[in-house]
Design a protein around this motif. Structure first.
Motif, PDB file in Angstrom:
ATOM      1  N   GLY A 123       9.862  -1.317  34.251  1.00 55.61           N
ATOM      2  CA  GLY A 123      11.232  -0.975  33.875  1.00 55.61           C
ATOM      3  C   GLY A 123      12.079  -0.461  35.021  1.00 55.61           C
ATOM      4  O   GLY A 123      13.266  -0.224  34.851  1.00 55.61           O
ATOM      5  N   ILE A 124      11.477  -0.275  36.180  1.00 60.82           N
ATOM      6  CA  ILE A 124      12.276   0.205  37.313  1.00 60.82           C
ATOM      7  C   ILE A 124      12.676  -0.977  38.202  1.00 60.82           C
ATOM      8  O   ILE A 124      12.076  -2.042  38.128  1.00 60.82           O
ATOM      9  CB  ILE A 124      11.528   1.280  38.131  1.00 60.82           C
ATOM     10  N   ILE A 138       7.439   7.329  38.343  1.00 64.28           N
ATOM     11  CA  ILE A 138       6.506   7.529  37.233  1.00 64.28           C
ATOM     12  C   ILE A 138       7.104   6.776  36.068  1.00 64.28           C
ATOM     13  O   ILE A 138       8.245   7.019  35.680  1.00 64.28           O
ATOM     14  CB  ILE A 138       6.346   9.014  36.873  1.00 64.28           C
ATOM     15  N   THR A 139       6.344   5.842  35.503  1.00 61.23           N
ATOM     16  CA  THR A 139       6.909   5.012  34.448  1.00 61.23           C
ATOM     17  C   THR A 139       5.772   4.507  33.557  1.00 61.23           C
ATOM     18  O   THR A 139       4.679   5.075  33.570  1.00 61.23           O
ATOM     19  CB  THR A 139       7.737   3.849  35.074  1.00 61.23           C
ATOM     20  N   HIS A 140       6.028   3.462  32.789  1.00 67.88           N
ATOM     21  CA  HIS A 140       4.952   2.883  31.999  1.00 67.88           C
ATOM     22  C   HIS A 140       5.004   1.360  32.047  1.00 67.88           C
ATOM     23  O   HIS A 140       6.025   0.765  32.362  1.00 67.88           O
ATOM     24  CB  HIS A 140       4.934   3.416  30.558  1.00 67.88           C
ATOM     25  N   GLY A 145       0.805   4.612  30.881  1.00 68.31           N
ATOM     26  CA  GLY A 145       1.467   5.452  31.881  1.00 68.31           C
ATOM     27  C   GLY A 145       0.961   5.104  33.271  1.00 68.31           C
ATOM     28  O   GLY A 145      -0.243   4.952  33.474  1.00 68.31           O
TER      29      GLY A 145
ATOM     30  N   ARG B   2      20.590   3.637  28.497  1.00 65.88           N
ATOM     31  CA  ARG B   2      19.824   4.106  29.639  1.00 65.88           C
ATOM     32  C   ARG B   2      20.213   5.552  29.953  1.00 65.88           C
ATOM     33  O   ARG B   2      21.371   5.935  29.798  1.00 65.88           O
ATOM     34  CB  ARG B   2      20.047   3.198  30.843  1.00 65.88           C
ATOM     35  N   ARG B  11      16.704   5.283  33.741  1.00 62.96           N
ATOM     36  CA  ARG B  11      15.574   4.615  33.074  1.00 62.96           C
ATOM     37  C   ARG B  11      15.977   4.202  31.667  1.00 62.96           C
ATOM     38  O   ARG B  11      16.883   4.786  31.069  1.00 62.96           O
ATOM     39  CB  ARG B  11      14.363   5.563  32.968  1.00 62.96           C
ATOM     40  N   ASP B  14      13.333   3.672  26.277  1.00 59.43           N
ATOM     41  CA  ASP B  14      11.937   3.568  25.832  1.00 59.43           C
ATOM     42  C   ASP B  14      11.049   4.595  26.520  1.00 59.43           C
ATOM     43  O   ASP B  14       9.958   4.891  26.049  1.00 59.43           O
ATOM     44  CB  ASP B  14      11.399   2.159  26.115  1.00 59.43           C
ATOM     45  N   GLU B  15      11.524   5.157  27.649  1.00 57.12           N
ATOM     46  CA  GLU B  15      10.713   6.152  28.364  1.00 57.12           C
ATOM     47  C   GLU B  15      10.921   7.565  27.818  1.00 57.12           C
ATOM     48  O   GLU B  15      10.228   8.488  28.220  1.00 57.12           O
ATOM     49  CB  GLU B  15      11.061   6.149  29.859  1.00 57.12           C
ATOM     50  N   ALA B  60       7.522   9.219  29.248  1.00 58.74           N
ATOM     51  CA  ALA B  60       6.796   8.222  30.038  1.00 58.74           C
ATOM     52  C   ALA B  60       7.155   8.321  31.519  1.00 58.74           C
ATOM     53  O   ALA B  60       6.782   7.449  32.300  1.00 58.74           O
ATOM     54  CB  ALA B  60       7.074   6.819  29.516  1.00 58.74           C
TER      55      ALA B  60
END
Ligand SMILES: [Zn+2]
Lengths: 176, 97
Positions: A123-124, A138-140, A145, B2, B11, B14-15, B60
């Motif tokens: 997602g980044i 830090i993301t998923h 994770g 976002r 982000r 969803d996070e 997340a």
């Protein structure tokens, strides 16, 4: 994991390996102790701890931002000398120090730029080189994770995920 | 939608996970009307149409609690601050003479 992870090719000819023989320590600053913690880090590692999502190489340790006032220290594992015990002594009274070597699995993707999996699956923003050498996120990934950072010398990316999800994450990383 | 986390950058939602109204304060349990005050604290919420301050958790990501100012009609976000900073600021204001 080691034999599963090593030597398998990712897209664009990049290679993925699991990092082995490392000690991973989580360090969290105690309330109000940040300035003193930075002083202790300067004495021990020659640098203050990163306040932004960045990774720095500091002599024998790689220091990865892991959230506000938190870091992962990645050091070479040594028989008879536990890096996390040493860190606990260095940061005594200033930080909570926990050995997380057995709970995190680290992978390295050797690549000069992001793979399709990273660009399309995380997602980044990896496109147009916006995730620079030394950057951390830090993301998923598919609900797993994961921490990702780009090696400061630009030679690749590293990932830390919970050990129990390492196989799934490794499968994902090798896709596309 | 976002959210621009002050620590991580922008982000996807969803996070994050949502808690609700950030203006709700835990009442004084020793006050005479504590029972009513705790009922309101636990259950009563305004149904705001417009900008409101909300608590979001970057579950997340960096695991920080955030105070997000969001327009409930448009989802437009005008401000995001670490909840810790907001709390410390309020403490300072409350203890100022
Ligand atoms: Zn965050």
């Amino acid at each position: 994991m080691s034999n599963l992870a090593n030597g398998l090719a990712a897209g664009k000819g990049a290679s993925i390996s699991e990092r082995s023989d490392i000690a991973v320590t989580h360090v969290a600053a105690r309330r109000g102790a940040r300035a003193a913690l930075d002083d202790a880090a300067r004495t021990a590692f020659g640098t203050a701890l990163p306040s932004a999502p960045r990774v720095i190489e500091a002599g024998t340790a790689t220091i990865v931002w892991a959230g506000p006032d938190q870091w992962l220290f990645i050091e070479k594992a040594q028989a008879g000398s536990d890096p996390s015990v040493k860190l606990a002594a260095t940061f005594q009274g200033l930080a909570s120090v926990v050995d997380v070597s057995d709970s995190r699995t680290l992978f390295r993707l050797a690549a000069s730029g992001p793979s399709e999996a990273l660009i399309r699956g995380m997602g980044i923003d990896f496109e147009h080189n916006s995730f620079k050498p030394g950057d951390v996120a830090i993301t998923h990934v598919s609900h797993l994770g994961v921490m990702v950072w780009r090696l400061p010398d630009g030679s690749g990316y590293e990932f830390a995920c919970a050990r129990t999800y390492a196989r799934d994450f490794r499968d994902w990383l090798g896709k596309v | 939608m976002r959210i621009k986390c002050p620590y991580c950058g922008e982000r996807g939602n969803d996070e994050f996970s949502y808690l609700g109204d950030a203006s709700v304060k835990r009442p004084d349990p020793s006050a005479a009307d504590a029972s009513d005050a705790f009922y309101a604290f636990a259950y009563e919420r305004k149904n705001v149409a417009g900008p409101m301050q909300e608590l979001w958790y970057h579950a997340a990501g960096c695991h920080a609690w955030l105070v997000v100012t969001r327009d409930t009609r448009t989802h437009e976000i005008s401000d995001v601050k670490p909840a810790q900073d907001v709390a410390l600021e309020q403490q300072k204001t409350a203890s100022a003479p």
